[in-house]
Design a protein around this motif. Structure first.
Motif, PDB file in Angstrom:
ATOM      1  N   GLU A 465       0.765  -1.001  -0.025  1.00  0.00           N
ATOM      2  CA  GLU A 465       0.044  -0.030  -0.031  1.00  0.00           C
ATOM      3  C   GLU A 465       0.848   1.242  -0.064  1.00  0.00           C
ATOM      4  O   GLU A 465       1.893   1.362   0.852  1.00  0.00           O
ATOM      5  N   VAL A 478      -8.529  -3.781  -8.641  1.00  0.00           N
ATOM      6  CA  VAL A 478      -7.763  -3.683  -7.640  1.00  0.00           C
ATOM      7  C   VAL A 478      -8.448  -3.905  -6.225  1.00  0.00           C
ATOM      8  O   VAL A 478      -9.622  -3.468  -6.106  1.00  0.00           O
ATOM      9  N   SER A 479      -7.829  -4.649  -5.289  1.00  0.00           N
ATOM     10  CA  SER A 479      -8.622  -4.830  -4.169  1.00  0.00           C
ATOM     11  C   SER A 479      -7.546  -4.671  -2.696  1.00  0.00           C
ATOM     12  O   SER A 479      -6.507  -5.070  -2.998  1.00  0.00           O
ATOM     13  N   ARG A 480      -7.915  -4.059  -1.888  1.00  0.00           N
ATOM     14  CA  ARG A 480      -7.179  -3.952  -0.731  1.00  0.00           C
ATOM     15  C   ARG A 480      -7.197  -5.059   0.330  1.00  0.00           C
ATOM     16  O   ARG A 480      -8.615  -5.409   0.554  1.00  0.00           O
ATOM     17  N   ASP A 483      -2.357  -4.855   4.190  1.00  0.00           N
ATOM     18  CA  ASP A 483      -1.505  -3.684   3.756  1.00  0.00           C
ATOM     19  C   ASP A 483      -1.102  -3.828   2.434  1.00  0.00           C
ATOM     20  O   ASP A 483      -0.088  -3.132   2.016  1.00  0.00           O
ATOM     21  N   LEU A 485      -2.187  -4.235  -1.727  1.00  0.00           N
ATOM     22  CA  LEU A 485      -2.940  -4.000  -2.988  1.00  0.00           C
ATOM     23  C   LEU A 485      -2.953  -5.168  -4.065  1.00  0.00           C
ATOM     24  O   LEU A 485      -1.753  -5.194  -4.492  1.00  0.00           O
ATOM     25  N   TYR A 487      -3.692  -6.207  -7.504  1.00  0.00           N
ATOM     26  CA  TYR A 487      -4.218  -5.845  -8.999  1.00  0.00           C
ATOM     27  C   TYR A 487      -4.238  -7.199  -9.416  1.00  0.00           C
ATOM     28  O   TYR A 487      -3.433  -8.047  -9.579  1.00  0.00           O
TER      29      TYR A 487
END
Length: 518
Positions: A465, A478-480, A483, A485, A487
């Motif tokens: 992140e 994108v998904s968090r 901490d 990300l 893609y």
């Protein structure tokens, strides 16, 4: 000076073997204390190092080479394939980490027994039993016993090789020659460069004393174990010199580095200290490291009086050469690197402790025995405390990788698939994907290849992140997650079936492979 050295070598040749009270015991009971130590070591691994702890980063590389549940990860130049072959009987058909850890725990316990038994004609059984207990109770020995890592196996091979080399001077001891060949092969099979460092004193003594038979067997064992590594160097790395050079680069460039403080910092439970910064652990954690050298010297003095000078001197010499590159030639530390040195030092240290506990006469004897027992109990308590903290940290880290793999499965990134980016190698193993890198020590692909791959199979890029993704992934969904990300690109043919498709089997870090992940 030359005459003095000749006299010393002559004295080593005339040295008598000590009488062992246990030698009067016939049958299996003669080595029962050694078997008890080995069994306790295997049991302690199963109880204290959780079988379902999950695989670490390096373990995923070794296991993936033979696993049918994930593609093989990039195999960098310093690695050897001994560990992969060691775990193949389990990893080739099962993804159960618990089963693999149980197999390795039992196997390492058996190997410890064989290694200690090889010394029976050279040391009293009580010394060997205490030496085995000292070595087996170190947190690093317990932690790596059930792991798919090479260093413990180099240590056990070194312990066996030194004993068998000494015994091979007796022409009637054919078992020693076979043991020497097998242990040398094992060391070179696991880590060829470590095997060379460990055996330097054996090679030197064989040349000086003209022990041609033992020397030839040792060289044959080393060659047999290293053959695959050397052949692979020419097939995949452009030659032996280039592979050694690449290995040196990955290790930060071999040269003069004073890594003793780094090793001290790693004693607090740091599996890899790179970069090795921060304060030293509590003095109680590092105290045993400072007690080790004087006890080893005392053990040598005891050996001279007990006519065990040759065995003790050679063990100390091999311990020194095994430790030298990791103390003075690389700029980082890991406690497992010194396992071969610890295994060999355990012999003179055990002899010294027994001498301290039993040598005093009269009223001082009980006090000395009590002092040694209290010291050993405190040392064991510290080792177990560090082990518990280290196991907890490793388990949490591996569980995070497993959670990330589950999240990727829910996003449609399922085998066959490709991962790249932060910690891609272990997470790819947990996900059942291949891994790729375009830079760094594990570089095995290019941006163009990864972009093309995303058109035909799911690809995910793991980005910390706050960092920017590669240009080819900036338009991907994108998904968090925590901490990181994620893609990800899932081709339409795959994404339309994401809700109905059962993901391919991915390695289960927590137990048997009865259920499929995702």
């Amino acid at each position: 000076m030359a005459g003095s050295a000749h006299a010393t070598l002559a004295g080593l040749r005339r040295e008598r073997r000590p009488r062992d009270p246990a030698a009067r015991v016939r049958g299996p009971w003669a080595t029962a204390p050694l078997a008890a130590v080995a069994a306790a070591y295997a049991l302690a691994q199963l109880l204290l190092v959780r079988p379902g702890m999950g695989l670490g980063w390096d373990e995923t590389v070794y296991v993936s080479q033979v696993s049918g549940h994930a593609p093989a990860a990039f195999f960098s130049a310093p690695r050897a394939r001994g560990v992969s072959l060691l775990v193949a009987p389990i990893a080739s058909w099962s993804s159960s980490t618990a089963l693999l850890r149980t197999y390795l725990a039992v196997l390492s316990g058996l190997a410890l027994y064989v290694s200690l038994r090889a010394w029976r004609r050279l040391f009293p059984v009580r010394v060997l039993a205490l030496a085995g207990a000292l070595f087996a109770s170190l947190w690093v020995t317990l932690f790596y016993g059930p792991q798919a890592m090479p260093n413990l196996w180099v240590a056990l091979g070194a312990l066996t090789a030194v004993a068998c080399f000494l015994r091979a001077r007796d022409r009637g001891d054919r078992a020693a020659l076979w043991g020497l060949a097998a242990s040398a092969t094992l060391m070179a099979w696991m880590r060829p460069t470590d095997a060379v460092w460990v055996t330097l004193p054996l090679l030197a003594l064989g040349l000086v004393r003209r022990h041609w038979r033992a020397l030839c067997v040792l060289l044959a064992g080393l060659a047999a174990g290293a053959a695959e590594w050397v052949i692979e160097a020419y097939v995949s790395y452009g030659g032996l010199g280039r592979r050694l050079s690449a290995g040196s680069d990955i290790q930060g460039g071999l040269g003069w580095h004073f890594a003793v403080p780094d090793q001290l910092r790693s004693l607090g439970g740091r599996a890899l200290c790179r970069p090795c910064t921060g304060a030293l652990p509590h003095p109680l954690i590092t105290l045993w490291w400072f007690v080790l050298p004087p006890l080893a010297v005392l053990g040598l003095a005891v050996a001279v009086r007990a006519r065990r000078r040759a065995a003790t001197t050679l063990a100390l010499a091999c311990a020194a050469t095994a430790a030298f590159p990791y103390l003075f030639l690389i700029g980082y530390a890991a406690p497992r690197f010194l396992l071969p040195a610890y295994a060999l030092l355990a012999l003179p240290v055990a002899a010294a402790l027994l001498h301290l506990a039993t040598a005093p006469r009269g009223p001082w004897r009980r006090a000395a025995l009590a002092l040694v027992c209290v010291g050993l109990a405190g040392h064991l308590a510290v080792q177990l405390a560090v082990l518990a903290r280290t196991v907890d940290g490793a388990t949490a880290s591996h569980r995070d990788w497993s959670r990330t793999a589950d999240r990727l499965h829910r996003l449609g990134v399922r085998p066959p698939c490709l991962l790249t980016g932060r910690q891609a190698i272990p997470i790819a193993f947990y996900t059942g994907c291949a891994s790729a890198a375009t830079s760094g020590h594990n570089a095995n692909s290019s941006v163009a290849v990864i972009a093309r791959t995303a058109r035909r199979m799911p690809v995910a890029v793991l980005v910390p992140e706050g960092s920017r993704p590669p240009a080819y992934a900036r338009h991907w969904p994108v998904s968090r997650f925590d901490d990181v990300l994620l893609y990800h690109a899932v081709p339409p043919a795959r994404s339309t079936r994401a809700g109905s498709r059962t993901p391919a089997a991915a390695p289960d870090p927590a137990g048997p492979d009865a259920g499929r992940r995702g």
